[in-house]
Write an enzyme that holds these catalytic residues in place. Structure first.
Site, short mmCIF file in Angstrom:
data_model
loop_
_atom_site.label_atom_id
_atom_site.label_comp_id
_atom_site.label_asym_id
_atom_site.label_seq_id
_atom_site.Cartn_x
_atom_site.Cartn_y
_atom_site.Cartn_z
N GLY A 105 62.41 -5.97 -44.90
CA GLY A 105 62.56 -7.42 -44.98
C GLY A 105 61.39 -8.15 -45.61
O GLY A 105 61.40 -9.38 -45.70
N MET A 107 60.19 -7.81 -48.77
CA MET A 107 60.40 -8.17 -50.18
C MET A 107 61.82 -8.71 -50.36
O MET A 107 62.55 -8.87 -49.41
CB MET A 107 60.12 -6.94 -51.05
CG MET A 107 58.65 -6.55 -51.03
SD MET A 107 58.30 -5.12 -52.05
CE MET A 107 59.09 -3.83 -51.14
N HIS A 462 31.21 -4.75 -23.89
CA HIS A 462 31.13 -4.24 -22.54
C HIS A 462 32.41 -4.52 -21.76
O HIS A 462 33.00 -3.64 -21.13
CB HIS A 462 29.94 -4.90 -21.87
CG HIS A 462 29.63 -4.34 -20.54
ND1 HIS A 462 28.86 -3.21 -20.38
CD2 HIS A 462 30.01 -4.72 -19.31
CE1 HIS A 462 28.79 -2.93 -19.10
NE2 HIS A 462 29.46 -3.83 -18.42
N ARG A 570 29.47 7.27 -16.15
CA ARG A 570 28.38 6.29 -16.32
C ARG A 570 27.86 5.87 -14.97
O ARG A 570 28.66 5.58 -14.07
CB ARG A 570 28.90 5.05 -17.06
CG ARG A 570 29.15 5.28 -18.53
CD ARG A 570 29.91 4.10 -19.09
NE ARG A 570 31.25 4.11 -18.52
CZ ARG A 570 32.37 4.07 -19.25
NH1 ARG A 570 32.31 3.98 -20.54
NH2 ARG A 570 33.55 4.10 -18.65
N ARG A 657 25.91 10.79 -16.80
CA ARG A 657 24.87 10.22 -17.66
C ARG A 657 23.91 9.40 -16.81
O ARG A 657 24.35 8.51 -16.06
CB ARG A 657 25.49 9.33 -18.72
CG ARG A 657 24.46 8.76 -19.68
CD ARG A 657 25.10 7.89 -20.73
NE ARG A 657 25.59 6.65 -20.17
CZ ARG A 657 26.30 5.74 -20.85
NH1 ARG A 657 26.62 5.97 -22.11
NH2 ARG A 657 26.72 4.64 -20.27
N GLU A 791 23.23 10.35 -29.83
CA GLU A 791 23.70 9.02 -30.26
C GLU A 791 22.67 8.34 -31.13
O GLU A 791 22.96 7.37 -31.83
CB GLU A 791 24.04 8.15 -29.05
CG GLU A 791 22.91 8.03 -28.04
CD GLU A 791 23.33 7.34 -26.74
OE1 GLU A 791 24.28 6.57 -26.75
OE2 GLU A 791 22.66 7.58 -25.71
N GLY A 812 27.55 10.42 -28.47
CA GLY A 812 27.85 9.04 -28.11
C GLY A 812 28.21 8.34 -29.40
O GLY A 812 27.38 7.73 -30.06
N ASN A 814 29.89 5.80 -30.24
CA ASN A 814 29.76 4.35 -30.41
C ASN A 814 28.37 3.99 -30.93
O ASN A 814 28.23 3.34 -31.95
CB ASN A 814 29.94 3.62 -29.07
CG ASN A 814 31.30 3.80 -28.47
OD1 ASN A 814 32.21 4.29 -29.12
ND2 ASN A 814 31.45 3.41 -27.22
N ASP A 815 27.36 4.43 -30.18
CA ASP A 815 26.01 4.08 -30.59
C ASP A 815 25.63 4.80 -31.87
O ASP A 815 24.95 4.22 -32.72
CB ASP A 815 25.01 4.41 -29.47
CG ASP A 815 24.94 3.28 -28.46
OD1 ASP A 815 25.78 2.37 -28.55
OD2 ASP A 815 24.05 3.29 -27.60
N CYS A 877 31.92 11.68 -26.33
CA CYS A 877 32.32 10.81 -25.23
C CYS A 877 32.37 9.34 -25.63
O CYS A 877 32.42 8.47 -24.80
CB CYS A 877 31.42 11.02 -24.02
SG CYS A 877 29.71 10.54 -24.31
N TYR A 897 35.08 19.72 -26.90
CA TYR A 897 36.02 18.82 -26.22
C TYR A 897 35.78 17.38 -26.64
O TYR A 897 34.71 17.04 -27.15
CB TYR A 897 35.90 18.93 -24.69
CG TYR A 897 34.57 18.47 -24.16
CD1 TYR A 897 34.37 17.12 -23.84
CD2 TYR A 897 33.51 19.35 -23.98
CE1 TYR A 897 33.13 16.67 -23.37
CE2 TYR A 897 32.29 18.92 -23.51
CZ TYR A 897 32.10 17.58 -23.21
OH TYR A 897 30.88 17.14 -22.76
#
Lengths: 922, 922
Positions: A105, A107, A462, A570, A657, A791, A812, A814-815, A877, A897
């Protein structure tokens, strides 16, 4: 750019299903069906290459194309026995768009092309009815004017509506041929008025313009937005399908419909669809008349029903997937106009994929590869029903769209303050916590709420991380909504929500609604097929899957969802309990002085006279006493925390951690303390005042210009060793006490933010000594692993050295992504990341999907770490552990893992299985 | 730990100069001199291995050592014909410390050991004088009590002083034998009172305790501090030298002195030294009697002068270096007690190294390797004279020691505010700007000041970088000093400095003094030998050296100091001119709206109707107008900026970095605007008020949680392309206009903070189009290079891709270090870096000396970049470019050049030459 040798036009009989990139999906499948013997109207396809030339060439079709098109139309004439532009049995065609990736839908399509004042008469004769012919002509004038000439559609709709009113009918199909003739005249007047030109009477001219308009529709705004949203590249272009018209509006033996070979909502293996007699496809879409369920056909046209049912099943068997089939019946003759893989809900997708294996149609591997792992999470999270959302949108209840930070859907009363949210929730209300932004201080408000909405912050903020961990929906970064502190309301435009008003948030889409929306709550246990599918996943995957969990409840949940252990526990969240906050603040306030005395004592043990004076100083130090009292209290709490988690783990590895957060996270905001101090000065409570002033001083001292790069993680653990000592002792004591009860535990102590092997050596030496004393105290041996987050880029770069001290690595990501890109994730998402994605500077948000370069760093670190220590265990992680594409990268770099938040675990299990299957195929 | 096979004691005749690590420097050179036939008193050395055992073994000497020592003393007795402990011609010895690295005066030495009530009589007889023997005994009692027994020295000094007063004499040597006998008695009473024990009369007991005390002195606080300061490892230990005493106090034909083979202050090739007749070495050090210049000996004891002169020159020739020789003359007989490489000023070091080549003593390579490159910078920067500093310290003028952020010395009036500093400087005062911390807003105060002192911030803080670039001294992070805003004073303890008071800062050491100190200003042109040395450096080095310069003046300076171009021209400082700040603020305030319109325009050029409406919107947009006016004004300024720099470059490459700073640096602090707004509300100036309110809003919007990882560098250049466009156009226009004048220019456009090749592609496409239009305008071709900083880890990791677009790389090693370590440099230095260095977790401050892992990343990026683009030029422009150790690493990773701040250029030139020579040697 197309070169002149290329074939620019394909007959249906020349193509097949694999030619989607060149012919577009629609064209490729029309070709495939043609060669399968499925009844498809004759037609041909102008390729996507032509579309590219069209755009490279200032919106002009290539010169040599037209002759080829004319030839193909002549072929259509021969096949159909009709003549294009003839007043006698005229050929009419549709010109349809069709990209290599389905863009339903988005075009344009032009129907009934070839009609003019002459051919409409011929069509009417052929139809034995003036009305449908004139109706088709009316539609064509409207479509052509709108799509080719850009005249706004509502000018025609208004004219039509006013005429219906004038002649006193409700529906278009009630209009008489005279009415239609009048309306066609009016429509053409509108076209002339708006563009200065009448409808071209030359059908070839119509065709040339029509094809151009279809190619042009590749770049209309909704198509561009759709591609941007779905990550479809802009350069692939659309094909254009020219096909003889089949008319579903030639009376009661004609009609049009859509058929699904299986129920697209539930996945049940049954024919499912709709049929509208005496209608063209447009009428179904427009929703003016209500179509019948497909069973109507079974009763009223059993042969046709049989025929279409058989065609549909043939297609399903051929494509080995559930199909969505469009068809038209023209005076009892069936034409299939399109088939495509049926869009389906995640639940349906799982059911269909599993049942097709049971039916022997596909094997387990194909079944696993067929499910988008992302869909698994949607099977599991509550969500609003489609109708509820559609209704809400049309009722103008949608007030904003933020970032979809945590999936699921929730409706509840809006509360703007964590304390009030908590007490409302305690009184049994369903609460949505709404905050301009959140700090860890809000955790007590987040946990009992059904969902979280923040006006600022990114999807990895966070708040989002915490909320995602709880499996509750979360929408963040909803900057369009403003918060008025004085009136305590949020608002956008005319919408105004005050505390206690109901709102609904959709964490899958980021949508925020005022009012309550109906939801459904799927459950994993009840979903037999999902369990089967995940069982197959576990059989095929090589990659381990763990869960991120900070509490016994989360650990239990993670195990239920298939986790083989906890990859990230954590410890900071454990400190936000109101009972503990004063203890940790006392530790922080007195840390510098107490640590100075501790260091002094350690330094001077060899010198008798000095030691005595240090001992006296320690004895007289209030700071030293308070510090150690608070640490002792925290140690008791922590020992219980870890006992709980290790207990439910039943011998699975639990990676804990040590404290990672910067210290200021445990302290109130500077303005808040200043206000408290003002109030205390008035009240005369001197003791509390003194404490608050110390706290203010501390907050001031801890202030950092770049907290992300600051004094946190093991940097704190090394400058104030007592804090890590306390945590490590708690882990080993908890383990020892469980071992004494005959239980098996596998604690893994993980150091955050390490960048130099010496940091690990320093802490490892301490844990060894702590472990000796715990083993002595309990009289048993306490096995544990010692490892590190990777990290900090320097840690990855020196993985060979880090692996000398570490028994395991956990990326890690993310960091690591933050540091590798030098992106502060919140700032980046808010300031320029969207811009970067829009401009295609970055292919994806690297916080959602592992970046290639970050992956390269991880792969090298894994390899070099294992060269030093072949027994090194390696995991990931970060948030990426639950992202399918990232899971595939992890599989390819041979980590052991991934660890994901509980509700992403099934996603990771499937993604890991797919990764194995894909690499097997290569 | 020493194993029992090891030789623990060496005769002087058994050792040689290469055995410093085992024998200590002093012992090794006494051995060397002995085998050269230099007159050295007989003696032996207890090795540094024994010292290690001593510490491993709870401060006990190894059991098997004592017998060996006794044997060696017996050998001394035989060699000297004296007897240890005998009342007749007794042997007395000194026990001296001596580490593998010279630590002058930091450890203990005991003289005259072996004296007791009996031997002192024998010594007096041998000396034919009671006084010197009793004086030696008095000194021994005092030394033994203090060093071995830990009795405080001033107890003895007080007794001595009160007796001198009592008998009415001024100097110790005026005391009679009776006085001395009385004093010895008193000293022994003090010893008994303080320790309960009298002086051991057994000389073997004295020796055993003396050796233990010398080893113990390895770990007295000043020795530990000295090692920490100088980076000497704590584990290497000291040797202990036992040597027969030579007495310089046996009348007029005896004496003691120190001789330098060349002038250690100026480097002039002349004997230089001091001599004190009838004295022991101690007397020279204590400064009670003023020694004669060495020429006294020439006149009064010409033979001895000749002998010592010859010995000294023999030593210099032997060691091929200027020597510092201690000697004693005992009744006409010369004894050399120590020789060592002479400590010298940097100026002297350069002169000596160059002249020794001219004298044919050493070759150019040795000469180059002999100079510490760090010293070069001290040759160039003004500095306080040693006397001035000594005097100031004894006058208690030293109030604090901060971090030595930029070398040199300055005295001036303290000003606490940039505005007042500027106006005072404009009135001809010499100003030291003193700030709690600085922001770029202070630049106008920094530039006219003679030096900068900040109470907070690290050596790589903005203030430090700027000040270092100007070649002015800077001391930062002086946290011991407090600033009182209300009284506008700085203070520490009793010291209080108010605005306008004179202070002096030493950027070489970080010392801060109240009052004015005398300084000397060396000049490079005048220093013939430095020029010769640097000429040799240029001949040997492979690494190019460029300078960091932001102005024509700095560029000129850099070229004078030997730069082959500018490796980093920062453009942000150019915007801090008060005339330009409003323009840049206007750009910032209007950027979002203007860029939106610009983007809209670019998007809609294909659609006629839309374009018209966008053009109208643009025409009516005040923001668009203001933005473009301000950009045009800035473009004119920048064109002039770049013209100036390119003009003085005379065809050398000039690498210009586009805007890098986060935008908030161009804006005032939030509190300042809030205050201004309050004031403006009262004044009723509505126009200014509106502007300030916009500014406040902007500052609020630009706020970031981690600015270091934020929206800056090319991220800004991509989200607001007009700013970079303006800068690139200015560079190319400036180049074009110079080329038109027949000049040669080599501009290099450098992109900061790139992390993805697409960022480079985006900007490169724009500069290509700008370059075409400039070339068209000027009618000539304008050659330029396009390259990138490599400072984001991702850029280094994807160097192969980056090199597809970049013609050059320049490592921004400051930021690369920050990201690789995840250290925010200011925060890290303030919070934990010192702690990390103290605990030896990090071997050095990675912001001063390139970290090994960061170096590894740079080396790989260099290699991989060149694999893609063999013509890639690679440099480094961080602070490390001026650090010798880092320069060596850069040489080894084969980058093409380093770029340093102007006054570090000579350092880099020498360090680069040394790197070549060192790698040649391997």
């Amino acid at each position: 750019m197309a070169n002149t040798e290329q074939q620019l036009v394909y007959r249906f009989s020349e193509g097949n299903a694999t030619m989607g990139p060149l012919l577009g999906n629609k064209g490729a499948h029309l070709s495939e069906m043609t060669s399968m013997g499925i009844p498809v109207p004759p037609g041909f396809i102008i390729t996507t290459e032509v579309c590219k030339v069209f755009y490279d060439n200032d919106l002009q079709l290539p010169d040599d194309l037209w002759n080829t098109i004319v030839q193909h139309v002549h072929e259509l004439e021969q096949t159909s026995g009709k003549l294009f532009g003839s007043g006698n049995n005229p050929l009419t065609v549709s010109v349809r768009s069709g990209a290599p990736v389905s863009m339903p839908g988005m075009m344009e399509t032009i129907l009934n092309l070839g009609l003019n004042d002459t051919t409409v008469v011929g069509l009417a004769e052929k139809m034995n009815d003036q009305r449908p012919a004139l109706d088709a002509y009316r539609r064509f004038v409207q479509g052509f004017s709108n799509i080719v000439k850009g005249v706004e559609s509502n000018l025609f709709e208004k004219t039509l509506a006013s005429h219906r009113k004038q002649v006193g009918v409700e529906f278009d199909f009630e209009l008489t041929p005279e009415d239609l003739t009048y309306i066609i005249k009016k429509f053409r007047e509108i076209l002339v008025k708006e563009t200065g030109e009448d409808l071209p009477q030359d059908p070839w001219d119509q065709l040339r313009q029509g094809i151009g308009a279809v190619f042009s529709s590749w770049n209309i705004p909704r198509a561009i937005s759709y591609r941007e949203y779905n990550g479809i590249p802009h350069h692939i272009g659309t094909g254009s399908v020219v096909m003889a018209m089949a008319f579903g509006n030639l009376g009661e033996t004609s009609g049009t419909g859509v058929l699904f070979t299986r129920n697209p909502s539930t996945g049940t293996n049954e024919l499912f669809g709709e049929y509208l007699p005496n209608a063209q496809g447009e009428d179904v879409v427009a929703g003016i008349r209500t179509p019948y369920p497909i069973s109507w056909l079974e009763k009223n046209m059993p042969e046709t029903y049989q025929e279409i049912g058989q065609a549909a099943k043939t297609l399903e068997l051929h494509y080995k997937d559930a199909q969505d089939v469009e068809f038209t019946v023209e005076q009892g003759k069936l034409y299939i106009l399109q088939t495509r893989s049926a869009k389906r809900t995640p639940i349906a997708a799982v059911k269909i994929a599993v049942e097709m294996v049971e039916e022997g149609m596909i094997n387990q591997e194909d079944s696993l590869l067929r499910i988008n792992p992302e869909d698994i999470s949607q099977v599991l999270f509550p969500r609003f029903t489609d109708e509820a959302k559609e209704n809400a949108i049309s009722n103008n209840q949608l007030i904003a769209t933020g970032l979809n930070a945590s999936p699921g859907a929730a409706t509840g009363k809006a509360y703007f303050n964590a304390d009030r949210a908590e007490s409302a929730a305690n009184q049994g209300e369903i609460v949505i916590l709404v905050r301009p932004e959140t700090s860890p201080d809000d955790i007590h408000g987040i946990l009992p709420s059904a969902g979280l909405l923040t006006l600022r912050g990114g999807i990895t903020s966070h708040a989002a991380v915490v909320t995602r961990g709880t499996g509750k929906p979360c929408v963040v970064g909803c900057e369009d909504i403003s918060f008025d502190e004085t009136t305590e309301t949020i608002s956008r435009g005319n919408h105004r929500v005050k505390e206690g008003d109901p709102i609904s948030i959709d964490g899958n889409t980021g949508e925020v609604f005022v009012g309550a929306l109906e939801q459904i709550h799927p459950s994993i246990e009840e979903n037999k097929e999902l369990n089967i599918l995940l069982g197959w996943s576990d059989k095929y995957r090589k990659l381990g899957v763990r869960g991120n969990a900070d509490t016994p409840e989360d650990t239990q949940k993670a195990i239920e969802l298939g986790a083989e252990g906890v990859g990230l526990c954590r410890t900071e969240h454990m400190f936000f309990d109101p009972e503990r906050i004063p203890q940790i603040q006392s530790v922080l306030i007195n840390a510098a002085e107490a640590q100075r005395l501790q260091d002094l004592l350690e330094k001077t043990t060899s010198n008798q006279s000095n030691e005595a004076s240090v001992l006296t100083e320690i004895e007289n130090s209030v700071a030293f006493r308070l510090y150690n009292e608070a640490l002792a209290a925290l140690e008791e709490y922590q020992t219980e925390d870890f006992r709980g988690i290790l207990d439910v783990s039943e011998g699975r590895p639990i990676t804990i951690r040590l404290l990672d957060a910067p210290l200021h996270e445990f302290l109130p905001k500077i303005e808040d303390i200043q206000n408290e101090i003002q109030a205390l000065k008035a009240s005369g409570d001197k003791e509390t005042l003194a404490l608050k002033e110390e706290l203010l001083n501390l907050v001031d001292t801890l202030n950092e210009s770049n907290p992300m790069l600051g004094h946190r993680g093991c940097r704190l653990g090394i400058t104030f060793p007592s804090i890590y000592d306390m945590q490590m002792r708690a882990i080993l004591k908890a383990s020892a006490s469980l071992i004494k009860q005959g239980k098996t535990v596998r604690p893994e102590i993980m150091i955050p933010l390490a960048g130099h092997v010496n940091e690990l050596s320093f802490i490892k030496e301490r844990v060894r000594s702590i472990s000796r004393s715990v083993e002595e105290e309990f009289g048993i041996s306490v096995p544990f692993k010692f490892g590190t987050m990777i990290e900090v880029p320097r840690a990855a770069e020196t993985a060979d050295e880090m692996a000398e001290e570490a028994e395991f690595f956990s990326f890690g990501s993310n960091d690591l992504t933050q540091m590798t890109f030098a992106f502060s994730r919140d700032d980046a998402e808010r300031k320029f990341l969207q811009h970067y994605q829009k401009k295609e500077i970055l292919p994806a948000n690297p916080f959602a999907t592992l970046d290639r370069a970050v992956g390269k760093i991880m792969a090298r670190a894994t390899r070099e770490g294992r060269e030093t220590n072949p027994k090194l265990s390696v995991g990931i992680c970060g948030e990426h552990g639950g992202d399918p594409q990232s899971v595939e990268m992890c599989h390819n770099m041979a980590v052991d893992y991934v660890s994901a938040s509980p509700f992403r675990i099934p996603v990771a299990r499937l993604a890991a299985a797919q990764a194995t299957l894909k690499s097997k195929k290569l």
